[in-house]
Design an enzyme around this catalytic site. Structure first.
Site, short mmCIF file in Angstrom:
data_model
loop_
_atom_site.label_atom_id
_atom_site.label_comp_id
_atom_site.label_asym_id
_atom_site.label_seq_id
_atom_site.Cartn_x
_atom_site.Cartn_y
_atom_site.Cartn_z
N GLU A 184 1.06 -1.20 0.10
CA GLU A 184 -0.13 -0.08 -0.11
C GLU A 184 0.84 1.22 0.10
O GLU A 184 0.66 2.29 -0.38
CB GLU A 184 -0.99 0.11 1.15
CG GLU A 184 -2.01 0.89 1.07
CD GLU A 184 -1.49 2.56 1.19
OE1 GLU A 184 -2.24 3.14 0.50
OE2 GLU A 184 -0.87 2.76 2.33
N ASP A 185 2.18 1.22 0.86
CA ASP A 185 2.87 2.41 0.88
C ASP A 185 4.39 2.13 1.21
O ASP A 185 4.40 0.91 1.57
CB ASP A 185 2.26 3.46 1.76
CG ASP A 185 2.89 4.70 1.72
OD1 ASP A 185 3.58 4.98 1.02
OD2 ASP A 185 2.39 5.69 2.66
N HIS A 225 -2.90 1.60 6.49
CA HIS A 225 -3.08 2.28 5.22
C HIS A 225 -2.20 3.48 5.27
O HIS A 225 -2.34 4.48 6.07
CB HIS A 225 -4.58 2.74 5.41
CG HIS A 225 -4.84 3.73 4.31
ND1 HIS A 225 -5.13 5.11 4.22
CD2 HIS A 225 -5.01 3.61 2.74
CE1 HIS A 225 -5.40 5.51 3.15
NE2 HIS A 225 -5.09 4.70 2.12
N ILE A 237 2.54 4.59 5.59
CA ILE A 237 3.35 4.23 6.78
C ILE A 237 4.33 5.52 6.36
O ILE A 237 4.58 5.90 5.49
CB ILE A 237 4.35 2.99 6.21
CG1 ILE A 237 5.02 2.80 7.39
CG2 ILE A 237 4.76 3.07 5.10
CD1 ILE A 237 5.58 1.17 7.48
#
Length: 73
Positions: free
Chosen positions: A5-6, A66, A68
């Site tokens: 996600e990141d 969601h 970082i």
């Protein structure tokens, strides 16, 4: 497997990667698997993501990362 996600990369080349976001409308390949945080050393010739162990007592079953970010002091 579940995609990242990141990612946040430190000045020393260590990369922290959040994975496993479950969000309405997004395809999820592992809906029963909790989220994860990985570490990758980008200084290595063949870097590989290694799952970080999360401390006991943390509600891992509902972990849904969601984003970082890191703080360097």
């Amino acid at each position: 497997e579940t995609g990242s996600e990141d990612i946040d990369i430190l000045p020393n080349g260590l990369a922290f990667i959040s994975s496993g976001l479950k969000y309405p409308g997004l395809k999820n390949f592992a809906p029963d698997k909790p989220g994860e945080i990985f570490l990758m050393d980008l200084n290595e010739d063949n870097p590989k993501a290694v799952e970080l162990r999360i401390s006991q007592g943390f509600d891992l079953a509902s972990f849904n990362p969601h984003g970082i970010s890191t703080y360097v002091d």
